[in-house]
Scaffold this motif. Structure first.
Motif, PDB file in Angstrom:
ATOM      1  N   THR A 131      20.004  40.102  27.210  1.00 32.61           N
ATOM      2  CA  THR A 131      20.777  39.020  26.367  1.00 32.61           C
ATOM      3  C   THR A 131      20.671  37.381  26.773  1.00 32.61           C
ATOM      4  OG1 THR A 131      20.343  38.632  29.285  1.00 32.61           O
ATOM      5  CG2 THR A 131      21.728  40.477  28.215  1.00 32.61           C
ATOM      6  N   PRO A 171      31.025  35.787  25.782  1.00 37.36           N
ATOM      7  CA  PRO A 171      31.451  35.789  27.099  1.00 37.36           C
ATOM      8  C   PRO A 171      32.869  35.088  27.131  1.00 37.36           C
ATOM      9  CG  PRO A 171      29.093  33.901  26.339  1.00 37.36           C
ATOM     10  CD  PRO A 171      29.606  34.967  25.139  1.00 37.36           C
ATOM     11  N   TYR A 173      31.278  37.124  31.201  1.00 34.89           N
ATOM     12  CA  TYR A 173      32.036  38.229  31.571  1.00 34.89           C
ATOM     13  C   TYR A 173      32.143  38.189  32.585  1.00 34.89           C
ATOM     14  CZ  TYR A 173      29.119  38.476  26.886  1.00 34.89           C
ATOM     15  OH  TYR A 173      28.445  38.188  26.105  1.00 34.89           O
ATOM     16  N   THR A 200      28.208  33.697  32.348  1.00 36.94           N
ATOM     17  CA  THR A 200      27.256  35.053  32.366  1.00 36.94           C
ATOM     18  C   THR A 200      26.818  35.607  33.482  1.00 36.94           C
ATOM     19  OG1 THR A 200      24.862  33.642  31.320  1.00 36.94           O
ATOM     20  CG2 THR A 200      27.009  34.285  29.767  1.00 36.94           C
TER      21      THR A 200
END
Length: 240
Positions: A131, A171, A173, A200
């Motif tokens: 990520t 995002p 999320y 996130t």
């Protein structure tokens, strides 16, 4: 007051909107890497400046009175350039930097200072949720003995090899979605930048609950500036 915001974050948008409401003249500069970005109120400038000389020249030519660096904590060179350009131009620089995440009880974090260090630390057969954005992607993918699930907002320029799968999403999320994703792909390792903020952060709680090891890339060190950690603190520093 005429203010230039180096933007690209939710905080930058919020700050620009509130400064416009307060009667300031605001220009937000965006790097232009994200397609269809959510734009703030006020003026918009897209693209780079051309280093310190270009940014300094822009500050003078546009008669900017205050510079706010509200870029991502890992934006890199622009934050370094902002320090030098503000000093050359003789204007105040305020850096709006969201607080970093910190591990609590039960997390399994390893702090690393580069993509290469994180890639080297992965064990064979690791199943990695990556990520960290586009930067350093090719470095990770050199680990052919690992399986990568690469989460990005925009598809990368390079073609992903067989041991990597693109997860293209934006995002914020939720914890439920992060838990489901990690279970579905049997994730063993999460590699993340310490971006801070709430959009996130659910991946960290999901990793804790599932026993996923976290490789956290340390933040870069920038030069001196008046640093604040919230939009409200930035408004107070500006005088609103």
């Amino acid at each position: 007051m005429k203010i230039l915001i180096l933007g690209g974050t939710a905080e930058a948008r919020q700050l620009a909107n509130q400064l416009m409401q307060a009667g300031h003249e605001v220009i937000t500069s965006l790097a232009g890497r994200t397609q269809d970005p959510i734009l703030p109120k006020g003026g918009i400038r897209m693209g780079g400046f051309g280093g310190v000389p270009g940014l300094s020249a822009y500050l003078r030519a546009a008669h900017i009175e205050l510079l706010v660096d509200a870029t991502h904590p890992y934006a890199g060179l622009i934050s370094v350039n902002a320090v030098a350009a503000a000093e050359i131009s003789g204007i105040t620089l305020i850096r709006l930097m969201r607080p970093p995440w910190t591990p609590g009880g039960g997390e399994d974090w390893t702090i690393l200072d580069s993509a290469q260090a994180a890639a080297d630390a992965l064990p064979s057969d690791a199943r990695v949720l990556l990520t960290t954005g586009h930067a350093g992607l090719s470095t990770y993918l050199e680990r052919y003995d690992c399986q990568f699930f690469v989460r990005l907002i925009e598809a990368p320029d390079l073609e992903l090899p067989r041991h990597a799968e693109l997860l293209q999403m934006r995002p914020p999320y939720t914890l439920a979605s992060e838990l489901a994703l990690m279970r579905r792909h049997e994730i063993s390792h999460l590699i993340s930048k310490n971006s801070g903020g709430g959009q996130t952060s659910a991946k960290l709680e999901a990793a804790r609950q599932l026993g996923v090891k976290v490789f956290m890339l340390a933040r870069p060190i920038y030069g001196p500036a008046r640093e604040v950690d919230s939009v409200e603190a930035a408004l107070a520093a500006i005088g609103n």
